[in-house]
Design a protein around this motif. Structure first.
Motif, short mmCIF file in Angstrom:
data_model
loop_
_atom_site.label_atom_id
_atom_site.label_comp_id
_atom_site.label_asym_id
_atom_site.label_seq_id
_atom_site.Cartn_x
_atom_site.Cartn_y
_atom_site.Cartn_z
N LYS A 55 40.33 -65.67 -10.12
CA LYS A 55 40.91 -64.80 -11.14
C LYS A 55 41.24 -65.62 -12.38
CE LYS A 55 41.33 -60.98 -8.58
NZ LYS A 55 40.66 -59.70 -8.92
N LEU A 56 41.11 -64.99 -13.54
CA LEU A 56 41.50 -65.60 -14.81
C LEU A 56 42.62 -64.77 -15.40
CD1 LEU A 56 40.65 -67.85 -16.92
CD2 LEU A 56 39.50 -65.99 -18.13
N HIS A 57 43.70 -65.43 -15.78
CA HIS A 57 44.87 -64.78 -16.35
C HIS A 57 44.74 -64.78 -17.87
CE1 HIS A 57 48.72 -63.10 -15.38
NE2 HIS A 57 49.40 -63.94 -16.14
N VAL A 58 44.77 -63.60 -18.50
CA VAL A 58 44.62 -63.50 -19.95
C VAL A 58 45.64 -62.50 -20.50
CG1 VAL A 58 42.17 -64.10 -19.97
CG2 VAL A 58 42.86 -61.70 -19.74
N PRO A 59 46.03 -62.65 -21.77
CA PRO A 59 46.97 -61.68 -22.36
C PRO A 59 46.31 -60.34 -22.60
CG PRO A 59 46.28 -63.28 -24.00
CD PRO A 59 45.70 -63.74 -22.70
N LEU A 60 47.02 -59.28 -22.36
CA LEU A 60 46.49 -57.97 -22.68
C LEU A 60 46.26 -57.85 -24.18
CD1 LEU A 60 45.79 -55.03 -21.86
CD2 LEU A 60 48.22 -54.48 -22.19
N ASP A 61 47.23 -58.32 -24.96
CA ASP A 61 47.17 -58.25 -26.42
C ASP A 61 47.27 -59.68 -26.96
OD1 ASP A 61 47.46 -57.83 -29.12
OD2 ASP A 61 49.30 -56.64 -28.97
N TYR A 62 46.19 -60.18 -27.55
CA TYR A 62 46.19 -61.56 -28.05
C TYR A 62 47.14 -61.75 -29.22
CZ TYR A 62 42.62 -63.48 -25.01
OH TYR A 62 41.95 -63.96 -23.90
N ALA A 63 47.50 -60.66 -29.88
CA ALA A 63 48.49 -60.77 -30.96
C ALA A 63 49.90 -60.89 -30.41
CB ALA A 63 48.39 -59.56 -31.88
N ASN A 64 50.06 -60.67 -29.10
CA ASN A 64 51.36 -60.77 -28.46
C ASN A 64 51.19 -61.46 -27.10
OD1 ASN A 64 54.06 -60.43 -27.72
ND2 ASN A 64 53.71 -58.35 -26.93
N PRO A 65 50.85 -62.75 -27.10
CA PRO A 65 50.55 -63.45 -25.85
C PRO A 65 51.71 -63.48 -24.87
CG PRO A 65 49.85 -64.74 -27.75
CD PRO A 65 50.70 -63.62 -28.27
N GLY A 117 53.53 -61.05 -24.12
CA GLY A 117 53.68 -59.74 -23.50
C GLY A 117 52.93 -59.66 -22.17
N GLU A 118 52.50 -58.47 -21.85
CA GLU A 118 51.84 -58.24 -20.56
C GLU A 118 50.51 -58.99 -20.48
OE1 GLU A 118 50.36 -54.44 -17.81
OE2 GLU A 118 51.59 -54.13 -19.61
N ALA A 119 50.16 -59.41 -19.27
CA ALA A 119 48.89 -60.10 -19.04
C ALA A 119 48.11 -59.36 -17.96
CB ALA A 119 49.12 -61.55 -18.64
N ILE A 120 46.81 -59.61 -17.90
CA ILE A 120 45.95 -59.00 -16.89
C ILE A 120 45.11 -60.10 -16.25
CG2 ILE A 120 45.84 -56.73 -17.98
CD1 ILE A 120 43.15 -57.50 -19.17
N ASP A 121 44.54 -59.81 -15.08
CA ASP A 121 43.67 -60.74 -14.39
C ASP A 121 42.23 -60.24 -14.45
OD1 ASP A 121 45.66 -62.52 -13.66
OD2 ASP A 121 46.07 -61.50 -11.76
N LEU A 122 41.30 -61.17 -14.68
CA LEU A 122 39.88 -60.87 -14.71
C LEU A 122 39.22 -61.44 -13.46
CD1 LEU A 122 39.03 -61.75 -18.44
CD2 LEU A 122 39.98 -59.62 -17.51
N ALA A 123 38.35 -60.65 -12.85
CA ALA A 123 37.64 -61.10 -11.65
C ALA A 123 36.53 -62.07 -12.03
CB ALA A 123 37.06 -59.89 -10.92
N LEU A 124 36.41 -63.16 -11.24
CA LEU A 124 35.43 -64.22 -11.50
C LEU A 124 34.60 -64.49 -10.26
CD1 LEU A 124 37.78 -66.91 -13.13
CD2 LEU A 124 36.53 -65.11 -14.33
N ILE A 125 33.42 -65.05 -10.47
CA ILE A 125 32.61 -65.59 -9.38
C ILE A 125 31.86 -66.81 -9.89
CG2 ILE A 125 30.54 -64.21 -9.87
CD1 ILE A 125 30.21 -63.93 -6.80
N LYS A 126 31.63 -67.77 -9.00
CA LYS A 126 30.91 -68.99 -9.36
C LYS A 126 29.91 -69.32 -8.25
CE LYS A 126 33.12 -72.93 -8.95
NZ LYS A 126 33.97 -74.10 -9.24
N ASN A 127 28.67 -69.54 -8.65
CA ASN A 127 27.66 -70.07 -7.74
C ASN A 127 27.44 -71.52 -8.14
OD1 ASN A 127 25.66 -70.38 -5.87
ND2 ASN A 127 24.28 -68.82 -6.70
N PRO A 128 28.08 -72.48 -7.44
CA PRO A 128 28.07 -73.88 -7.89
C PRO A 128 26.66 -74.45 -8.02
CG PRO A 128 29.72 -73.54 -6.17
CD PRO A 128 28.88 -72.29 -6.23
N ALA A 129 26.50 -75.36 -8.97
CA ALA A 129 25.21 -76.00 -9.21
C ALA A 129 24.64 -76.57 -7.92
CB ALA A 129 25.35 -77.09 -10.26
N ALA A 130 23.37 -76.32 -7.69
CA ALA A 130 22.73 -76.77 -6.46
C ALA A 130 22.60 -78.29 -6.41
CB ALA A 130 21.35 -76.12 -6.31
N LYS A 131 22.49 -78.93 -7.56
CA LYS A 131 22.39 -80.39 -7.63
C LYS A 131 23.59 -80.90 -8.42
CE LYS A 131 17.36 -80.53 -7.16
NZ LYS A 131 16.06 -81.02 -7.73
N GLN A 132 24.67 -81.13 -7.69
CA GLN A 132 25.92 -81.50 -8.35
C GLN A 132 25.82 -82.82 -9.11
OE1 GLN A 132 29.15 -79.98 -8.55
NE2 GLN A 132 27.92 -78.16 -8.06
#
Length: 556
Positions: free
Chosen positions: A107-117, A119-134
Motif C-alpha cells: 500500500k502507498l499512503h498519499v494525501p487526499l488533497d495535496y493542497a492540505n497534506p 488532512g485526510e489520507a488514502i491508501d493506494l493498492a500496489l503490486i511488484k513483480n521483482p526483476a528476474a535478474k537482480q
C-alpha cells in the motif's frame, strides 16, 4: 453514451475518456477483446450524458503546484517505507494460471488533497513483480494500462508473459490502482442491478423522449456518485494521480521515473512530465492522446476510428475468410449488413443461457470490444461471434464480451472502472458545451465519415457538456504539454488504432519539447504486447539503454 436515437455515437462519445480504458488483456499478444472501457459501450448512467467539448483555443491549466518532495508537509509521504508482502489469493489469476508466488503487494499512503497534506489520507493498492535478474536490476518500471479506471495491479498480473525477457530481467515491474479505481478508494455510484438495467436498455427512438431519459440518467448518476463518493470526487483527477506517482517513485527508492503508460495512461505520463520534469527518466507513452484537443474533436475522431476499423474488419471477413464469414459475399455491403443486424436487435433481441437478452446496445458493445484487438485473433473471434449470433440466433458470446467490457463478472458484480471513468473525466475537464456551429460541424463530420456508428445522430446528441450537472467544477482544461526540462520521451502510435487514432500520437509527440515518435503499422489499440519484434526491441533499447529509435521509424 447510451442512447436511444443515436445509440452508437452516444455510446462511444460519452464513453470517451482520453483514450479509453485498457483492461489487463488489452495489450497481450493475443489481443483478446474487452480491451478498452472508454469505447466499450459502457452503459452506466454516466454514459447517458451527451458529448461536448470546448471551442476556444485551449490554454494551460492554472493549477497550484505542490512542491513535491521539497514541501516539508509532504516529506512524510515521500519518505515512507512500503511494506511488501505476499499477494492475497486471486481466483481470477488462478483461473488464468498466473503465477503470483514471486509477486509482492503493498500500500502507498498519499494525501487526499495535496493542497492540505495534513488532512485526510488514502491508501493506494500496489503490486511488484521483482526483476528476474537482480544483479542487473536498473530500478522500477511503473506501468498503467489506461482508462481512466484501469487497474495497474491487474495489469502486472495479467501482463506477466508480455513483460518476460529484457524488461522484467532488468526492472521491478510495479503497478498501482490510481485513486478512485480498483482497490484504491474506488468511486461508487450505482448498484449491480442498476448497472444491468442500464446496460440492457436500448431506449426510445423518439428524439424528445430519448433526450428526457438521457437527462434523467445523467442527473441520477451524478446524484448517486455524490451520495456515495462525494468527498472523493474533487480529488481523483489525473494531476493528483501524477502526484501520487511521484510519491511512489520516491517510496520505491528511484531517483528518476521509468514509466510505461498505455492509452489514457499516456496522459498520466504527460501530466507527470509537466508537473515533475526533472524527475523523468525514460517514459514510453503508447497509444497516445492529444492533450490539447477539444473534447468534442477527440470524441468525434474516436467514433470515426471505430467506424473505419469496423469497415476494415468487414471487408477482411468477406475477402479473406469467406468460409466462416456471416456477412455475405459483397465486401462493399458487409459492414452495413452487420450494422443492420445489430440495429435490429432492438426489436429482436437474442436469447442467452443465463436468461438475459442481447439487444442492440449490448450487441454493439461487444463488437466495439473486439475492434480493440488486432486483425488476427480478435477479428477471427469477432467473425465466430457474429456467426453464432447471425446464423445461430444465439447471443451468448456477444453477451460475454459485452459483460467483460462493462466490467461485469460471472456473478453479476461490476468493477468500479466505468464509474471511475466518468468521475476522472469530469475531474480532468470542466469545459463548457460547444457552440451551435461546432455541434453542427461535428454532426456533419460524423454523418459523413461514420454513417454506421453515427446513424441518426442529431445536434442535440452533442450539444451539452458531458459533465453537466456534475457535483463539482474542475480547473483543468485541454492544453499542449511541453514538459520543458524533461528527459527525452518515446511516444508510440499504431496506424489502425481505433480508440486513440494515430494522429493523436503524432500531436502529443509534437507538443513535447523533446520526444520521438515510433510508429507501429497495423490494427488494434496499443503496440505493447502486439508480438511485433521491432516494437519490442525499441522498447528494450530505450528503457534499458536510453537509446531512442531513429526519427520516422516504422514497425510493420
Amino acid at each position: 453514451m447510451k442512447t436511444h436515437r443515436a445509440t452508437r455515437p452516444r455510446l462511444l462519445l460519452a464513453a470517451f475518456a482520453a483514450g479509453g480504458l485498457l483492461l489487463a488483456t488489452a495489450c497481450e499478444g493475443d489481443k483478446e477483446p474487452a480491451q478498452d472501457q472508454a469505447a466499450s459501450a459502457p452503459s452506466s448512467a454516466a454514459t447517458t450524458a451527451a458529448a461536448a467539448a470546448p471551442t476556444a483555443t485551449p490554454t494551460p491549466t492554472p493549477t497550484v503546484k505542490p512542491t513535491g518532495a521539497d514541501d516539508p508537509a509532504l516529506k512524510p509521504f515521500y519518505g515512507q517505507q512500503i511494506t511488501w508482502a505476499a499477494c492475497p489469493p486471486d481466483a481470477k489469476a488462478a483461473e488464468q494460471k498466473i503465477d503470483l508466488s514471486l509477486m509482492k503487494c503493498g500500500k502507498l499512503h498519499v494525501p487526499l488533497d495535496y493542497a492540505n497534506p495534513a488532512g485526510e489520507a488514502i491508501d493506494l493498492a500496489l503490486i511488484k513483480n521483482p526483476a528476474a535478474k537482480q544483479d542487473q536490476r536498473l530500478g522500477s518500471l511503473m506501468v498503467n494500462p489506461g482508462g481512466p479506471g484501469g487497474s495497474g495491479v491487474e495489469m502486472v498480473k495479467s501482463f506477466d508473459k508480455q513483460f518476460e525477457g529484457t524488461l522484467h530481467n532488468r526492472f521491478d515491474i510495479v503497478g498501482w490502482d490510481p485513486r478512485g479505481t480498483g482497490e484504491s478508494s474506488p468511486v461508487a455510484c450505482l448498484d449491480d442491478k442498476q448497472r444491468d438495467a442500464l446496460n440492457a436498455e436500448d431506449g426510445p427512438l423518439d428524439p424528445a423522449a430519448a433526450k428526457a431519459l438521457s437527462d434523467k440518467h445523467a442527473a441520477d448518476f451524478a446524484a448517486a456518485c455524490q451520495a456515495r463518493s462525494g468527498k472523493l470526487l474533487p480529488f481523483i483527477g489525473t494531476r493528483n494521480t501524477a502526484r501520487d506517482l511521484d510519491v511512489l517513485r520516491a517510496a520505491v527508492g528511484d531517483r528518476k521515473l521509468n514509466y510505461l503508460g498505455i492509452s489514457y495512461g499516456t496522459y498520466i505520463g504527460a501530466v507527470y512530465a509537466e508537473e515533475f520534469p526533472k524527475n523523468t527518466g525514460r517514459l514510453v507513452l503508447d497509444g497516445a492522446v492529444d492533450p490539447a484537443a477539444a473534447e468534442l474533436d477527440l470524441q468525434v475522431n474516436q467514433v470515426i476510428g471505430f467506424e473505419k476499423s469496423f469497415e476494415r474488419f468487414a471487408v477482411d471477413c468477406v475477402k479473406n475468410n469467406a468460409a466462416e464469414c456471416p456477412l455475405g459475399k459483397s465486401a462493399d455491403k458487409a459492414a452495413k449488413k452487420a450494422a443492420d443486424f445489430l440495429d435490429g436487435l432492438r426489436d429482436k433481441p437474442l436469447p442467452t443461457k443465463d436468461g438475459r437478452k442481447v439487444g442492440s446496445n449490448l450487441g454493439w458493445s461487444a463488437v466495439i470490444q473486439f475492434l480493440y484487438g488486432d486483425e488476427k485473433e480478435a477479428w477471427q473471434a469477432l467473425r465466430f461471434t457474429l456467426a453464432e449470433a447471425m446464423l445461430g440466433g444465439q447471443g451468448n458470446a456477444l453477451l460475454a464480451v459485452a459483460d467483460q467490457g462493462n466490467g461485469r463478472d460471472e456473478k453479476g458484480h461490476y468493477s468500479p472502472e466505468q464509474e471511475a471513468l466518468r468521475a476522472i473525466r469530469c475531474a480532468d475537464n470542466a469545459t463548457p458545451a460547444p457552440s451551435a456551429e461546432a455541434a453542427q460541424q461535428a454532426v456533419q463530420k460524423l454523418q459523413r465519415e461514420a454513417p454506421l456508428l453515427a446513424k441518426s445522430i442529431t445536434v442535440e446528441d452533442v450539444s451539452e457538456g458531458s459533465c453537466v450537472g456534475w457535483p463539482f467544477t474542475s480547473p483543468e482544461t485541454p492544453h499542449t504539454i511541453r514538459a520543458e526540462g524533461a528527459a527525452p520521451i518515446l511516444v508510440v502510435g499504431t496506424t489502425g488504432d481505433p480508440a486513440t487514432p494515430y494522429t493523436w500520437s503524432e500531436k502529443m509527440a509534437q507538443g513535447f519539447a523533446g520526444a520521438t515518435l515510433l510508429t507501429r503499422v497495423g490494427e488494434g489499440h496499443g503496440a505493447f504486447g502486439s508480438g511485433n519484434g521491432c516494437i519490442d526491441a525499441a522498447y528494450a533499447a530505450y528503457l534499458t539503454e536510453g537509446t531512442l529509435p531513429a526519427a520516422g521509424t516504422k514497425c510493420s
